[in-house]
Design a protein around this motif. Structure first.
Motif, PDB file in Angstrom:
ATOM      1  N   GLU A  53       0.843  -1.189   0.000  1.00 25.58           N
ATOM      2  CA  GLU A  53       0.000   0.000   0.000  1.00 25.58           C
ATOM      3  C   GLU A  53       0.879   1.240   0.000  1.00 25.58           C
ATOM      4  OE1 GLU A  53      -2.821  -0.134   3.182  1.00 25.58           O
ATOM      5  OE2 GLU A  53      -3.347  -2.205   2.733  1.00 25.58           O
ATOM      6  N   GLY A  54       0.638   2.104  -0.937  1.00 29.54           N
ATOM      7  CA  GLY A  54       1.385   3.350  -1.018  1.00 29.54           C
ATOM      8  C   GLY A  54       2.697   3.251  -1.769  1.00 29.54           C
ATOM      9  N   VAL A  55       3.062   2.071  -2.271  1.00 31.41           N
ATOM     10  CA  VAL A  55       4.307   1.921  -3.022  1.00 31.41           C
ATOM     11  C   VAL A  55       4.017   2.223  -4.488  1.00 31.41           C
ATOM     12  CG1 VAL A  55       6.138   0.354  -3.737  1.00 31.41           C
ATOM     13  CG2 VAL A  55       5.233   0.236  -1.419  1.00 31.41           C
ATOM     14  N   GLU A  56       4.713   3.196  -5.020  1.00 37.30           N
ATOM     15  CA  GLU A  56       4.492   3.622  -6.402  1.00 37.30           C
ATOM     16  C   GLU A  56       5.076   2.610  -7.382  1.00 37.30           C
ATOM     17  OE1 GLU A  56       6.286   7.494  -6.741  1.00 37.30           O
ATOM     18  OE2 GLU A  56       5.578   8.001  -4.738  1.00 37.30           O
ATOM     19  N   PRO A  57       4.456   2.470  -8.555  1.00 39.68           N
ATOM     20  CA  PRO A  57       5.015   1.588  -9.589  1.00 39.68           C
ATOM     21  C   PRO A  57       6.445   1.975  -9.958  1.00 39.68           C
ATOM     22  CG  PRO A  57       2.778   2.225 -10.167  1.00 39.68           C
ATOM     23  CD  PRO A  57       3.160   3.029  -8.957  1.00 39.68           C
ATOM     24  N   ALA A  58       6.774   3.253  -9.869  1.00 35.58           N
ATOM     25  CA  ALA A  58       8.133   3.710 -10.192  1.00 35.58           C
ATOM     26  C   ALA A  58       9.170   3.083  -9.258  1.00 35.58           C
ATOM     27  CB  ALA A  58       8.215   5.228 -10.120  1.00 35.58           C
ATOM     28  N   PHE A  59       8.780   2.814  -8.014  1.00 37.92           N
ATOM     29  CA  PHE A  59       9.689   2.177  -7.055  1.00 37.92           C
ATOM     30  C   PHE A  59      10.017   0.768  -7.534  1.00 37.92           C
ATOM     31  CE2 PHE A  59      10.697  -0.323  -3.300  1.00 37.92           C
ATOM     32  CZ  PHE A  59      11.536   0.509  -2.572  1.00 37.92           C
ATOM     33  N   MET A  60       8.990   0.017  -7.913  1.00 35.21           N
ATOM     34  CA  MET A  60       9.193  -1.342  -8.390  1.00 35.21           C
ATOM     35  C   MET A  60       9.976  -1.345  -9.702  1.00 35.21           C
ATOM     36  SD  MET A  60       8.097  -3.229  -6.104  1.00 35.21           S
ATOM     37  CE  MET A  60       7.047  -3.167  -4.700  1.00 35.21           C
ATOM     38  N   GLU A  61       9.709  -0.365 -10.552  1.00 33.32           N
ATOM     39  CA  GLU A  61      10.446  -0.249 -11.806  1.00 33.32           C
ATOM     40  C   GLU A  61      11.932  -0.009 -11.536  1.00 33.32           C
ATOM     41  OE1 GLU A  61      11.515  -0.172 -15.691  1.00 33.32           O
ATOM     42  OE2 GLU A  61       9.572  -0.773 -14.892  1.00 33.32           O
ATOM     43  N   LYS A  62      12.217   0.875 -10.597  1.00 35.74           N
ATOM     44  CA  LYS A  62      13.613   1.168 -10.249  1.00 35.74           C
ATOM     45  C   LYS A  62      14.293  -0.078  -9.689  1.00 35.74           C
ATOM     46  CE  LYS A  62      16.493   4.652  -9.913  1.00 35.74           C
ATOM     47  NZ  LYS A  62      17.071   5.196 -11.142  1.00 35.74           N
ATOM     48  N   LEU A  63      13.609  -0.795  -8.811  1.00 33.84           N
ATOM     49  CA  LEU A  63      14.171  -2.008  -8.221  1.00 33.84           C
ATOM     50  C   LEU A  63      14.391  -3.085  -9.291  1.00 33.84           C
ATOM     51  CD1 LEU A  63      15.093  -3.484  -5.669  1.00 33.84           C
ATOM     52  CD2 LEU A  63      12.714  -4.114  -5.263  1.00 33.84           C
ATOM     53  N   ARG A  88       7.446  -9.133  -8.019  1.00 38.62           N
ATOM     54  CA  ARG A  88       7.078  -8.065  -8.935  1.00 38.62           C
ATOM     55  C   ARG A  88       8.235  -7.580  -9.798  1.00 38.62           C
ATOM     56  NH1 ARG A  88       3.683  -3.842  -5.365  1.00 38.62           N
ATOM     57  NH2 ARG A  88       1.652  -4.783  -5.607  1.00 38.62           N
ATOM     58  N   VAL A  89       9.456  -7.803  -9.367  1.00 30.95           N
ATOM     59  CA  VAL A  89      10.593  -7.219 -10.085  1.00 30.95           C
ATOM     60  C   VAL A  89      11.469  -8.243 -10.779  1.00 30.95           C
ATOM     61  CG1 VAL A  89      10.656  -5.198  -8.589  1.00 30.95           C
ATOM     62  CG2 VAL A  89      12.092  -7.168  -8.049  1.00 30.95           C
ATOM     63  N   ASN A  90      11.168  -9.509 -10.620  1.00 28.59           N
ATOM     64  CA  ASN A  90      11.906 -10.566 -11.312  1.00 28.59           C
ATOM     65  C   ASN A  90      13.398 -10.535 -10.993  1.00 28.59           C
ATOM     66  OD1 ASN A  90      11.821 -12.853 -12.874  1.00 28.59           O
ATOM     67  ND2 ASN A  90      12.144 -11.768 -14.792  1.00 28.59           N
ATOM     68  N   ARG A  91      13.698 -10.330  -9.732  1.00 23.07           N
ATOM     69  CA  ARG A  91      15.076 -10.363  -9.221  1.00 23.07           C
ATOM     70  C   ARG A  91      15.093 -11.237  -7.990  1.00 23.07           C
ATOM     71  NH1 ARG A  91      17.602  -4.619  -7.958  1.00 23.07           N
ATOM     72  NH2 ARG A  91      19.445  -5.794  -7.383  1.00 23.07           N
ATOM     73  N   LYS A 135      20.669  -5.802 -11.836  1.00 22.61           N
ATOM     74  CA  LYS A 135      21.010  -7.065 -12.491  1.00 22.61           C
ATOM     75  C   LYS A 135      21.383  -8.170 -11.501  1.00 22.61           C
ATOM     76  CE  LYS A 135      22.630  -4.851 -16.718  1.00 22.61           C
ATOM     77  NZ  LYS A 135      22.197  -3.522 -16.454  1.00 22.61           N
ATOM     78  N   GLU A 136      21.754  -7.787 -10.299  1.00 21.16           N
ATOM     79  CA  GLU A 136      22.183  -8.756  -9.289  1.00 21.16           C
ATOM     80  C   GLU A 136      21.050  -8.976  -8.275  1.00 21.16           C
ATOM     81  OE1 GLU A 136      25.071 -10.392  -9.236  1.00 21.16           O
ATOM     82  OE2 GLU A 136      26.125  -9.334 -10.822  1.00 21.16           O
ATOM     83  N   LEU A 137      21.358  -9.698  -7.224  1.00 18.26           N
ATOM     84  CA  LEU A 137      20.403  -9.948  -6.151  1.00 18.26           C
ATOM     85  C   LEU A 137      20.200  -8.686  -5.321  1.00 18.26           C
ATOM     86  CD1 LEU A 137      21.841 -13.365  -4.929  1.00 18.26           C
ATOM     87  CD2 LEU A 137      19.911 -12.999  -6.476  1.00 18.26           C
ATOM     88  N   PHE A 138      19.203  -8.721  -4.430  1.00 22.46           N
ATOM     89  CA  PHE A 138      19.032  -7.621  -3.488  1.00 22.46           C
ATOM     90  C   PHE A 138      18.731  -8.168  -2.102  1.00 22.46           C
ATOM     91  CE2 PHE A 138      14.771  -8.299  -5.155  1.00 22.46           C
ATOM     92  CZ  PHE A 138      13.900  -7.998  -4.119  1.00 22.46           C
ATOM     93  N   THR A 163      23.286  -5.759  -4.971  1.00 16.23           N
ATOM     94  CA  THR A 163      23.558  -4.364  -5.310  1.00 16.23           C
ATOM     95  C   THR A 163      22.595  -3.394  -4.658  1.00 16.23           C
ATOM     96  OG1 THR A 163      22.210  -4.614  -7.299  1.00 16.23           O
ATOM     97  CG2 THR A 163      24.589  -4.912  -7.551  1.00 16.23           C
ATOM     98  N   ASP A 164      21.474  -3.893  -4.134  1.00 14.36           N
ATOM     99  CA  ASP A 164      20.455  -3.008  -3.586  1.00 14.36           C
ATOM    100  C   ASP A 164      19.893  -3.570  -2.284  1.00 14.36           C
ATOM    101  OD1 ASP A 164      20.230  -1.030  -5.846  1.00 14.36           O
ATOM    102  OD2 ASP A 164      19.775  -2.888  -6.922  1.00 14.36           O
ATOM    103  N   VAL A 165      19.303  -2.655  -1.497  1.00 16.65           N
ATOM    104  CA  VAL A 165      18.712  -3.020  -0.212  1.00 16.65           C
ATOM    105  C   VAL A 165      17.350  -2.342  -0.115  1.00 16.65           C
ATOM    106  CG1 VAL A 165      18.963  -2.882   2.299  1.00 16.65           C
ATOM    107  CG2 VAL A 165      20.992  -3.152   0.860  1.00 16.65           C
ATOM    108  N   VAL A 166      16.328  -3.093   0.309  1.00 16.50           N
ATOM    109  CA  VAL A 166      15.000  -2.536   0.559  1.00 16.50           C
ATOM    110  C   VAL A 166      14.754  -2.613   2.059  1.00 16.50           C
ATOM    111  CG1 VAL A 166      12.518  -2.740   0.132  1.00 16.50           C
ATOM    112  CG2 VAL A 166      14.149  -3.236  -1.705  1.00 16.50           C
TER     113      VAL A 166
END
Length: 158
Positions: A26-36, A56-59, A40-43, A128-131
Protein backbone atom coordinates in the motif's frame (compact mmCIF):
# COMPACT_ATOMS: atom_id res chain seq x y z
CA UNK A 1 -15.88 -33.98 4.63
CA UNK A 2 -12.74 -33.65 6.76
CA UNK A 3 -10.63 -33.12 3.64
CA UNK A 4 -12.96 -30.35 2.40
CA UNK A 5 -12.83 -28.58 5.78
CA UNK A 6 -9.05 -28.93 5.93
CA UNK A 7 -8.78 -27.52 2.39
CA UNK A 8 -10.89 -24.48 3.31
CA UNK A 9 -8.80 -23.85 6.44
CA UNK A 10 -5.54 -24.09 4.47
CA UNK A 11 -6.79 -21.77 1.73
CA UNK A 12 -8.12 -19.30 4.30
CA UNK A 13 -4.79 -19.27 6.15
CA UNK A 14 -2.85 -18.85 2.91
CA UNK A 15 -5.03 -15.88 1.91
CA UNK A 16 -4.55 -14.26 5.32
CA UNK A 17 -0.78 -14.81 5.04
CA UNK A 18 -0.71 -13.23 1.58
CA UNK A 19 -2.69 -10.22 2.81
CA UNK A 20 -0.16 -9.70 5.59
CA UNK A 21 2.79 -9.96 3.23
CA UNK A 22 1.30 -7.67 0.62
CA UNK A 23 0.07 -5.14 3.18
CA UNK A 24 3.41 -3.37 2.68
CA UNK A 25 2.53 -2.67 -0.94
CA UNK A 26 0.00 0.00 0.00
CA UNK A 27 1.39 3.35 -1.02
CA UNK A 28 4.31 1.92 -3.02
CA UNK A 29 4.49 3.62 -6.40
CA UNK A 30 5.02 1.59 -9.59
CA UNK A 31 8.13 3.71 -10.19
CA UNK A 32 9.69 2.18 -7.06
CA UNK A 33 9.19 -1.34 -8.39
CA UNK A 34 10.45 -0.25 -11.81
CA UNK A 35 13.61 1.17 -10.25
CA UNK A 36 14.17 -2.01 -8.22
CA UNK A 37 13.65 -4.17 -11.32
CA UNK A 38 16.50 -2.39 -13.15
CA UNK A 39 19.17 -4.11 -11.05
CA UNK A 40 21.01 -7.07 -12.49
CA UNK A 41 22.18 -8.76 -9.29
CA UNK A 42 20.40 -9.95 -6.15
CA UNK A 43 19.03 -7.62 -3.49
CA UNK A 44 18.65 -7.65 0.29
CA UNK A 45 15.39 -6.98 2.04
CA UNK A 46 14.31 -6.51 5.64
CA UNK A 47 12.24 -9.25 7.28
CA UNK A 48 8.52 -9.07 6.60
CA UNK A 49 8.86 -7.39 3.22
CA UNK A 50 10.24 -10.36 1.31
CA UNK A 51 7.48 -11.37 -1.11
CA UNK A 52 6.45 -7.84 -1.96
CA UNK A 53 9.18 -6.91 -4.44
CA UNK A 54 10.67 -10.26 -5.38
CA UNK A 55 7.62 -11.44 -7.30
CA UNK A 56 7.08 -8.07 -8.94
CA UNK A 57 10.59 -7.22 -10.08
CA UNK A 58 11.91 -10.57 -11.31
CA UNK A 59 15.08 -10.36 -9.22
CA UNK A 60 16.32 -12.73 -6.59
CA UNK A 61 16.63 -12.02 -2.88
CA UNK A 62 19.77 -13.14 -1.05
CA UNK A 63 17.69 -14.74 1.73
CA UNK A 64 13.92 -15.05 2.01
CA UNK A 65 13.48 -14.98 5.78
CA UNK A 66 9.83 -16.04 5.52
CA UNK A 67 10.82 -19.47 4.18
CA UNK A 68 13.12 -20.65 6.95
CA UNK A 69 10.86 -23.62 7.67
CA UNK A 70 12.30 -25.26 4.54
CA UNK A 71 15.66 -25.94 6.24
CA UNK A 72 14.69 -29.42 7.55
CA UNK A 73 14.13 -30.43 3.92
CA UNK A 74 17.45 -28.99 2.71
CA UNK A 75 19.80 -29.35 5.69
CA UNK A 76 22.85 -28.84 3.48
CA UNK A 77 21.80 -25.18 3.11
CA UNK A 78 22.05 -24.63 6.87
CA UNK A 79 25.65 -23.45 6.99
CA UNK A 80 25.12 -20.93 4.16
CA UNK A 81 21.90 -19.65 5.75
CA UNK A 82 23.74 -19.31 9.07
CA UNK A 83 26.51 -17.32 7.37
CA UNK A 84 23.99 -14.96 5.74
CA UNK A 85 22.05 -14.52 8.98
CA UNK A 86 25.24 -13.65 10.89
CA UNK A 87 26.83 -11.33 8.33
CA UNK A 88 23.77 -9.70 6.78
CA UNK A 89 21.07 -9.81 9.46
CA UNK A 90 23.18 -9.79 12.64
CA UNK A 91 21.65 -12.91 14.17
CA UNK A 92 21.94 -16.70 14.14
CA UNK A 93 19.87 -19.82 13.61
CA UNK A 94 21.03 -20.80 17.07
CA UNK A 95 19.60 -17.68 18.72
CA UNK A 96 16.21 -18.74 20.14
CA UNK A 97 14.87 -15.18 19.88
CA UNK A 98 15.78 -14.77 16.20
CA UNK A 99 12.30 -15.04 14.74
CA UNK A 100 10.54 -12.94 17.37
CA UNK A 101 12.92 -10.01 16.94
CA UNK A 102 14.41 -10.39 13.46
CA UNK A 103 13.12 -7.05 12.17
CA UNK A 104 14.50 -5.13 15.16
CA UNK A 105 17.78 -7.09 15.15
CA UNK A 106 18.17 -6.38 11.43
CA UNK A 107 17.44 -2.67 11.94
CA UNK A 108 20.13 -2.32 14.61
CA UNK A 109 22.62 -4.35 12.56
CA UNK A 110 21.98 -2.56 9.25
CA UNK A 111 22.10 0.89 10.83
CA UNK A 112 25.48 0.00 12.34
CA UNK A 113 27.13 -1.13 9.10
CA UNK A 114 29.59 1.22 7.39
CA UNK A 115 29.69 1.76 3.62
CA UNK A 116 32.78 -0.45 3.48
CA UNK A 117 30.98 -3.26 5.31
CA UNK A 118 27.99 -2.92 2.97
CA UNK A 119 30.34 -3.10 -0.03
CA UNK A 120 31.91 -6.29 1.33
CA UNK A 121 28.46 -7.83 1.87
CA UNK A 122 27.42 -6.79 -1.63
CA UNK A 123 30.48 -8.39 -3.20
CA UNK A 124 30.21 -11.60 -1.19
CA UNK A 125 26.49 -12.15 -1.82
CA UNK A 126 26.23 -10.45 -5.25
CA UNK A 127 23.76 -7.88 -3.93
CA UNK A 128 23.56 -4.36 -5.31
CA UNK A 129 20.46 -3.01 -3.59
CA UNK A 130 18.71 -3.02 -0.21
CA UNK A 131 15.00 -2.54 0.56
CA UNK A 132 14.20 -1.38 4.08
CA UNK A 133 11.31 0.26 5.92
CA UNK A 134 11.10 4.06 6.03
CA UNK A 135 12.83 5.47 9.10
CA UNK A 136 15.88 3.24 9.12
CA UNK A 137 19.11 5.27 9.09
CA UNK A 138 21.64 3.47 6.92
CA UNK A 139 25.02 4.48 5.51
CA UNK A 140 23.95 3.70 1.95
CA UNK A 141 22.98 5.84 -1.01
CA UNK A 142 19.21 6.39 -0.85
CA UNK A 143 17.81 5.83 -4.33
CA UNK A 144 14.07 6.22 -3.77
CA UNK A 145 11.41 6.27 -1.08
CA UNK A 146 7.84 5.18 -1.69
CA UNK A 147 5.16 4.56 0.90
CA UNK A 148 6.61 2.40 3.67
CA UNK A 149 9.75 1.39 1.72
CA UNK A 150 13.15 2.85 0.90
CA UNK A 151 15.45 1.57 -1.84
CA UNK A 152 19.17 1.90 -1.15
CA UNK A 153 22.10 1.17 -3.45
CA UNK A 154 25.26 -0.56 -2.24
CA UNK A 155 28.07 1.67 -3.52
CA UNK A 156 31.41 0.34 -4.71
CA UNK A 157 29.90 -3.05 -5.41
CA UNK A 158 31.95 -3.64 -8.56
Amino acid sequence: MLIAVLGVVLISNAMRYDRQLYAHSEGVEPAFMEKLSQGKELFLIADGLVRLPQERVNRGVVLNTTLMDILPYVPSAGSEVESILREVYGTSLYNPNTWQSLKETTKVHWEGLSQQQWSAIGRKYHATDVVAPVGWKMSLEKVMESGPLVLYHIQDYE
